[in-house]
Design an enzyme around this catalytic site. Sequence first.
Site, PDB file in Angstrom:
ATOM      1  N   SER A 138       0.834  -1.195   0.000  1.00 36.10           N
ATOM      2  CA  SER A 138       0.000   0.000   0.000  1.00 36.10           C
ATOM      3  C   SER A 138       0.868   1.243   0.000  1.00 36.10           C
ATOM      4  CB  SER A 138      -0.903   0.018   1.228  1.00 36.10           C
ATOM      5  OG  SER A 138      -1.494   1.303   1.342  1.00 36.10           O
ATOM      6  N   HIS A 143      -1.341  -1.247  -4.159  1.00 34.34           N
ATOM      7  CA  HIS A 143      -2.604  -0.888  -3.503  1.00 34.34           C
ATOM      8  C   HIS A 143      -2.650   0.622  -3.286  1.00 34.34           C
ATOM      9  CE1 HIS A 143      -6.067  -1.933  -0.868  1.00 34.34           C
ATOM     10  NE2 HIS A 143      -5.633  -0.969  -0.083  1.00 34.34           N
ATOM     11  N   ASP A 151      -4.827   3.696  -1.801  1.00 37.81           N
ATOM     12  CA  ASP A 151      -5.910   4.033  -0.881  1.00 37.81           C
ATOM     13  C   ASP A 151      -6.453   5.424  -1.169  1.00 37.81           C
ATOM     14  OD1 ASP A 151      -6.096   1.726   0.946  1.00 37.81           O
ATOM     15  OD2 ASP A 151      -3.999   2.202   1.367  1.00 37.81           O
ATOM     16  N   MET A 175      -9.103   8.145  -0.192  1.00 33.73           N
ATOM     17  CA  MET A 175      -9.968   8.529   0.935  1.00 33.73           C
ATOM     18  C   MET A 175     -10.486   9.938   0.700  1.00 33.73           C
ATOM     19  SD  MET A 175      -7.758   7.172   4.167  1.00 33.73           S
ATOM     20  CE  MET A 175      -6.734   5.677   4.077  1.00 33.73           C
ATOM     21  N   HIS A 233      -8.396   1.110  -3.847  1.00 27.23           N
ATOM     22  CA  HIS A 233      -9.298   0.874  -2.709  1.00 27.23           C
ATOM     23  C   HIS A 233      -9.978   2.189  -2.386  1.00 27.23           C
ATOM     24  CE1 HIS A 233      -9.582  -0.173   1.883  1.00 27.23           C
ATOM     25  NE2 HIS A 233     -10.759  -0.133   1.306  1.00 27.23           N
ATOM     26  N   MET A 245     -12.190   4.408  -0.434  1.00 23.72           N
ATOM     27  CA  MET A 245     -12.879   4.631   0.846  1.00 23.72           C
ATOM     28  C   MET A 245     -13.589   5.962   0.723  1.00 23.72           C
ATOM     29  SD  MET A 245      -9.771   3.215   3.142  1.00 23.72           S
ATOM     30  CE  MET A 245      -8.679   3.319   1.733  1.00 23.72           C
ATOM     31  N   MET A 267     -11.556  -5.926   5.442  1.00 23.69           N
ATOM     32  CA  MET A 267     -10.751  -4.983   6.226  1.00 23.69           C
ATOM     33  C   MET A 267     -10.444  -5.584   7.593  1.00 23.69           C
ATOM     34  SD  MET A 267     -10.120  -2.363   4.356  1.00 23.69           S
ATOM     35  CE  MET A 267      -9.253  -1.462   5.644  1.00 23.69           C
ATOM     36  N   ASP A 285      -6.754  -6.425   4.321  1.00 24.92           N
ATOM     37  CA  ASP A 285      -6.114  -5.109   4.357  1.00 24.92           C
ATOM     38  C   ASP A 285      -6.161  -4.552   5.771  1.00 24.92           C
ATOM     39  OD1 ASP A 285      -5.184  -2.547   3.864  1.00 24.92           O
ATOM     40  OD2 ASP A 285      -6.903  -1.933   2.649  1.00 24.92           O
TER      41      ASP A 285
END
Length: 233
Positions: free
Chosen positions: A10, A41, A43, A45, A74, A76, A145, A183
């Site tokens: 990540s 990965h 992330d 957000m 991913h 979020m 998660m 994750d």
Amino acid sequence: MSAAPMIAPSILSADFANLAAESAAVGPGRVAGDRGADWLHVDVMDAHFVPNLTLGLPVVQSLLKATDIPLDCHLMIEDPGTWAPPYAEAGAYNVTFHAEASDDPSAVARDIRAAGAKAGLSIKPNTPLEPYLDILRDFDTLLVMSVEPGFGGQSFISGVLEKVRTIRKIVDSGALNLVVEIDGGINADTIEQAAEAGVDCFVAGSAVYGAADPAQALAGLRAQAASARTHAH
Ligand code: DX5
Ligand code: ZN
């Protein structure tokens, strides 16, 4: 279960000002006998679905030009029906969004697939698996998660492994075709129990990018997962 455990570093724990170099640091050819990151990965957000803000589509578009490692985005974020398909259109390999953020996850998955990416569904630690079993046929990945989404470097919640065991059995029975991904809090102390429970793909942020040699750390995690899996099956 796939042949060798997959590792997805990540970049949340990487240097955001040097993402091209940070992705190269986990690429192929760094450690003898290890293929390097299977997925990178990413992330995303939005400071609404989670209390943190990271990066979005423009950074992903730049990253796609900077690396050949398939991007595992991913998301979020709220309203994935609007915001997820553009990541697929941009060229992400896998686009995962949260079940908790969508009223119609199957429709979002269809749009992601139509735009050319694999579709992933993610569930938070306290979200049960059962209500989603029927729609998982519309997905390529289930991201379980093992920390509350929002931040790297948190402690692994081992209670989520029950969900991994359940989905592993269903996938092994042939009823579903899914990559089982985990994750949060994956490191040298936790990866073995996750591997024994039946995870295919392990996200690791701080355990890879916090190490002096990220590629070596990644290879070490894969070796641990492979060996734990051999003993479990
Ligand atoms: C947390 C993110 C994770 C994070 C994991 O919300 O989804 O991908 O980067 O970081 P570690 O491996 O440090 O727990
Ligand atoms: Zn993540």
